[in-house]
Design a protein around this motif. Sequence first.
Motif, mmCIF file in Angstrom:
data_model
loop_
_atom_site.group_PDB
_atom_site.id
_atom_site.type_symbol
_atom_site.label_atom_id
_atom_site.label_comp_id
_atom_site.label_asym_id
_atom_site.label_seq_id
_atom_site.Cartn_x
_atom_site.Cartn_y
_atom_site.Cartn_z
ATOM 1 N N ASP A 138 8.205 -14.817 -1.405
ATOM 2 C CA ASP A 138 7.228 -14.088 -2.218
ATOM 3 C C ASP A 138 5.786 -14.526 -2.099
ATOM 4 O OD1 ASP A 138 7.117 -16.412 -3.725
ATOM 5 O OD2 ASP A 138 8.077 -15.576 -5.491
ATOM 6 N N SER A 139 5.481 -15.663 -1.504
ATOM 7 C CA SER A 139 4.067 -16.068 -1.563
ATOM 8 C C SER A 139 3.543 -16.782 -0.320
ATOM 9 C CB SER A 139 3.819 -16.945 -2.796
ATOM 10 O OG SER A 139 4.732 -18.010 -2.831
ATOM 11 N N THR A 297 2.343 -10.761 -6.287
ATOM 12 C CA THR A 297 3.424 -10.429 -5.354
ATOM 13 C C THR A 297 3.334 -8.998 -4.837
ATOM 14 O OG1 THR A 297 4.783 -9.989 -7.299
ATOM 15 C CG2 THR A 297 5.108 -12.104 -6.214
#
Length: 672
Positions: A138-139, A297
């Motif tokens: 997600d990052s 996100t």
Amino acid sequence: MGDRTTHRTYCRICVAVCGLEVDVEDGIAVAVRGDDAHPLSAGYLCNKGRALPAIHQNPDRLDTPLHRVDGELVAASWPDVLADLESTVADIVRESGPGAVGFFTGAGMYLDAAGYWATRRLSRRLDSGHFYSDTTIDSAAKYRVMELMAGSYSLMAHADPDARLVLMFGTNPVVSHGQTPMFEDPVRRLRRAQDHGEVWVVDPRTTESARLATRHLAIRPGTDFAVLAFLVRALVDSGIDRAGLDRRAVNVEQLVSAVAPYTLRETAACTALSEVELVDLLAAVRRAGRLAVLTGTGVTMSPAGNITEWLTWALLAVTDSLDRPGGMWFNPGYVARLDQRASIPSAGEPGAGPPTRPEIPTLMGEWPAAVIPAEIEAGNLRALFVLGGNVVTCLPDTNRVLEALPRLEVLTVVDVARNATTPYATHVLPAHAQLERPDVPLLNDLFNSKLTLQYTRPVLEPIDGCRSAWWILARVGRMLGVDVLPPGVDVDTATDDAVLDLIAGAETLATLRGAETPWLEAPMPASGWLTDKLPDRRWNVAPDALVAQLATLEAPAALVLTPRRQPKRFNGRTIREGDHAEALLHPEDAAAWQIANGELVEVSSVAGSLRLRARVTDATSVGTVSIPHGWADCNVNVLVSSRVLDPLTGMPRSSGTAVSVRPVATATPAAT
Ligand code: SF4
């Protein structure tokens, strides 16, 4: 009724680490309130935090080790389960070396300071290569861009509380509370930001944060980068001190060439925003002079995640908003005190990727989690330890993951409660839950919106059958021939607090333990502390790899998947009942696909298909199907390919995947 006692602690469900007061009666947490005096949360408590007592009495709570016998998970003693695990892992290491053993860390481990510290020590010492976390789900874009633009992974940019304009792309802090830079107490912070300025939200969906904004721009998903490119282009054309930009940035000409195609007309066509909206936004940026930009996100999980992160920083550099009042300030950490060091930690040279995808470089020493099924299929990964995570709901390509997991010879789950991965485990090792352990939130030293450090004593007695995560990892390390604990510290006699002293400093923790309020604060450093520590004291506003990737971006498909968070759930965990797995569809799309509100639909992509109820709402934009993530029985990752990965980070395309949707006349819903 027994005596009721009140304990000051902090919430470890998410990285906002809100301050709590917990009432305990007969050894059970019975009530929880926000702590008004807390430096970060000031009494705020979200839906999930309010459910903390129920989480501790969760019927899925693990209270004894389990191991698999004749296909069934059965209770075992700690000596037996560890002996069984050790003999299997020893065979694997003897045959294939430590490189056949892997570790996946999830959100449940990040806020167990001693457990996370032990995980990192084990990973560095074992050098197996197979170290994964949900960061690469997600990052990862945030960290890769930091590395390319400033040579470090340690730059946490927060919105200056005095910023006159806060611009948010694909982030919904009212529900998420931020992503890496945290946005604690979000509603009051958004209202304060509007008291002395403007808050603009650019998001395909009318999120909870968008409802509080000065202005919401409902953009086509995956095209935020074009808005940023348009703003940079317009500002460089007129309105900024170009000589000043050349003093604080390198590769300015390359940036100017890269954004040149993003005229007003092109940007409007790309983003589905009107020219009036774009001109209004540009005027707001010019009015503010400096600004704060936050992403989440919705950006980092999209195919253009790297480009959007890059152009965010480029816009901040162009407007002289980086490390400057009224723009973004960088938290040097209460513990790390990067501002007092000669230089910031270097990211170093990334290493080669995993055997099945060697072209994807490591990120912070990790391989991308999306390759786990491929590594299992190739026989490279034979034993996997899942630490505070849930690979079944987290990894892309659920069908492929479910076929790969049973091929592991060892799948050890270290966690507090059962989750969707537990049924696939060969060994389950139960860890202490958050209220049962002392702790100090070291991981978010830079993520906090203030310079602060807090400590908590245990609030509840630990369950007998559980162990501290650091202890479990030290024992696993011993199996693998690795010392996790420093010389002189005995795994079987060291206490949780002794381990915390090792990692946070005995003197600091002694002060916290003796204090009436268990936190310490330091003033924000004067702006400008970071700029002198950058390579050549300048930002690289056009790294070659990102300029090249911009040229390869494809237009989004007519209908794309966008994942979303929900207020009562945290990743794969239901914290409170009440949220449903529904697909949000705009009325225009619903009409085009002949779908009625509440109807059962099938959403399909190249990776798979999923059935769930549709909710027709103009709170999402045309061209999107918004599905919440983290549901095991209605798993959005069925739709996400593990073969199409970002070449710079290895991130899957959880957002922006092309999908189709059709009504299902007769069928049973996968989830309602
Ligand atoms: S935002 Fe909610 S879940 Fe996160 S730390 Fe605060 S109370 Fe806990």
